[in-house]
Write a protein that holds these residues in place. Structure first.
Motif, PDB file in Angstrom:
ATOM      1  N   GLN A 177      -2.347  -3.822  -7.977  1.00 23.44           N
ATOM      2  CA  GLN A 177      -1.307  -4.197  -7.036  1.00 23.44           C
ATOM      3  C   GLN A 177      -0.939  -3.025  -6.136  1.00 23.44           C
ATOM      4  OE1 GLN A 177       1.942  -5.650  -9.393  1.00 23.44           O
ATOM      5  NE2 GLN A 177       0.977  -7.627  -9.804  1.00 23.44           N
ATOM      6  N   VAL A 178      -1.048  -1.813  -6.695  1.00 20.70           N
ATOM      7  CA  VAL A 178      -0.797  -0.594  -5.929  1.00 20.70           C
ATOM      8  C   VAL A 178      -1.912   0.382  -6.247  1.00 20.70           C
ATOM      9  CG1 VAL A 178       0.764   1.332  -5.519  1.00 20.70           C
ATOM     10  CG2 VAL A 178       1.701  -0.928  -5.987  1.00 20.70           C
ATOM     11  N   ASP A 182      -2.709   3.353  -0.522  1.00 25.26           N
ATOM     12  CA  ASP A 182      -2.136   2.136   0.053  1.00 25.26           C
ATOM     13  C   ASP A 182      -0.838   2.455   0.791  1.00 25.26           C
ATOM     14  OD1 ASP A 182      -4.204   0.770  -1.016  1.00 25.26           O
ATOM     15  OD2 ASP A 182      -3.041  -0.331  -2.506  1.00 25.26           O
ATOM     16  N   VAL A 184       2.739   1.030   1.449  1.00 23.40           N
ATOM     17  CA  VAL A 184       3.628   0.041   0.847  1.00 23.40           C
ATOM     18  C   VAL A 184       5.031   0.191   1.436  1.00 23.40           C
ATOM     19  CG1 VAL A 184       2.325  -0.013  -1.314  1.00 23.40           C
ATOM     20  CG2 VAL A 184       4.251   1.558  -1.089  1.00 23.40           C
ATOM     21  N   GLU A 191       9.201   3.267   2.773  1.00 26.81           N
ATOM     22  CA  GLU A 191       7.816   2.890   3.018  1.00 26.81           C
ATOM     23  C   GLU A 191       6.973   4.133   3.267  1.00 26.81           C
ATOM     24  OE1 GLU A 191       6.963   1.332   7.162  1.00 26.81           O
ATOM     25  OE2 GLU A 191       9.095   0.823   6.968  1.00 26.81           O
ATOM     26  N   ASN A 226       2.534  -4.605   0.198  1.00 32.02           N
ATOM     27  CA  ASN A 226       1.389  -3.702   0.254  1.00 32.02           C
ATOM     28  C   ASN A 226       0.569  -4.089   1.483  1.00 32.02           C
ATOM     29  OD1 ASN A 226      -0.968  -2.199  -0.075  1.00 32.02           O
ATOM     30  ND2 ASN A 226      -0.922  -2.363  -2.301  1.00 32.02           N
ATOM     31  N   HIS A 228      -2.073  -2.828   2.560  1.00 31.52           N
ATOM     32  CA  HIS A 228      -3.514  -2.626   2.405  1.00 31.52           C
ATOM     33  C   HIS A 228      -4.163  -3.703   1.541  1.00 31.52           C
ATOM     34  CE1 HIS A 228      -3.791   1.899   3.616  1.00 31.52           C
ATOM     35  NE2 HIS A 228      -3.344   1.113   4.577  1.00 31.52           N
TER      36      HIS A 228
END
Length: 345
Positions: A177-178, A182, A184, A191, A226, A228
């Motif tokens: 998920q991360v 990335d 986020v 951010e 996210n 990315h």
């Protein structure tokens, strides 16, 4: 005194051999491997850093002990100490190699490694190496393993928050998920780019170069975006309006040409995804449309918009296309009493 000459000679020879091996031979082999671009060469030589010197010195002391006039029991103890030192150094090299090659593997598959994975690999190798070392020198490891198992329960209860962050970090990495690299945006408003995921927290570097530290357990339960995922490439959108007397076919052609120039400059690999516009509103002062253009990642939107606005403004001036600004016209109506009424649009 004469009987100590040979042991001292072995010790001196070990030091000299270690210095020569580290400063001359090791450096030449390192340069050769780096110049030949051998895969993992840097990892291997980083893992062996200073170890050739230590091994030669240990070898010198080992032969010095064997040739010394010390009592057999003292010789036996010294041999065990030197064996422990040598095995521990080998374990340390293997731990460095494991961490380095795990980082290399993650970098090739995910792009950027995390210190949590490499540190876990290093810790596992060190733990196994230590247990094997103790077994080699005659220490029974079964009671130690049992003690660690019982003590682990008490430690787990005392370090609940730490373990929660640790397992949350594993969850974030495994679920993907991360990932490091990335971009986020957290529900709290922060951010930036994820730079690392450690055993305790995740580090996010903002565009302003500030660093935000988020506990892994907080990030695992937070609502975040996210940019990315599922892919780094995103669509940049720009809202533009042109005057009502514009030739819309010309507007579309010029705008798309400018967008292609911008893509060729900042995202040439995505040029196959041609930009396009869609007219959508008869506004109060203009006919409005939205441009859709692909860029490589979230941050490229900033530079993309910057370049697009400059180029589009120049091309519109050359083509005679007008971008209107809000205008109000005031009409004055006279009534029979001589008063005037102001109406405005």
């Amino acid at each position: 005194m004469m009987q100590w000459i040979l042991p001292i000679a072995f010790i001196v020879a070990g030091f000299l051999a270690g210095i020569i091996g580290e400063k001359v031979i090791f450096r030449k082999i390192e340069r050769f491997v780096i110049n030949k671009h051998i895969t993992g060469g840097n990892i291997i030589f980083h893992s062996l850093h200073r170890m050739t010197f230590i091994w030669f010195v240990i070898g010198g002391f080992f032969w010095a002990v064997l040739s010394s006039p010390l009592r057999p029991d003292i010789v036996n103890v010294l041999q065990k100490i030197l064996t422990i030192a040598f095995l521990y150094s080998v374990t340390l090299v293997l731990a460095r190699l494991a961490a380095g090659f795990v980082n290399l593997l993650v970098r090739r598959t995910e792009g950027v490694p995390t210190s949590l994975v490499s540190n876990l690999a290093k810790a596992v190798v060190l733990l196994l190496g230590t247990l094997i070392l103790l077994q080699t020198v005659g220490v029974q490891i079964t009671p130690i393993v049992t003690t660690l198992g019982i003590g682990g329960l008490a430690v787990g209860l005392a370090l609940q928050d730490t373990l929660a962050n640790l397992f949350s970090g594993f969850y974030l990495i495994i679920s993907k998920q991360v990932r490091t690299g990335d971009y986020v945006k957290l529900d709290a408003g922060h951010e930036g780019y994820v730079t690392d995921i450690t055993w305790r927290n995740t580090t996010i570097k903002e565009i302003s170069n500030n660093v935000v530290i988020v506990p892994n357990s907080k990030l695992a339960s937070a609502i975040f975006t996210n940019y990315h995922l599922p892919a780094k490439e995103i669509t940049l959108t720009m809202n533009v309006g042109v005057s009502y007397d514009s030739d819309l076919e010309q507007v579309e052609r010029v705008t798309v040409e400018v967008a292609k120039e911008v893509m060729q400059e900042i995202a040439p690999k995505l040029i196959a995804n041609e930009p396009y516009i869609r007219f959508h509103t008869f506004g109060d002062f203009s006919i409005d449309f939205t441009l859709y253009m692909r860029v490589s990642e979230f941050f490229d939107q900033r530079i993309g918009k910057h370049i697009f606005i400059k180029k589009l403004h120049k091309r519109y001036q050359e083509a005679g296309i007008t971008i209107p600004f809000p205008i109000k016209e005031i009409y004055v109506q006279h009534n029979m009493n001589g008063n005037s009424t102001l109406n405005s649009d």
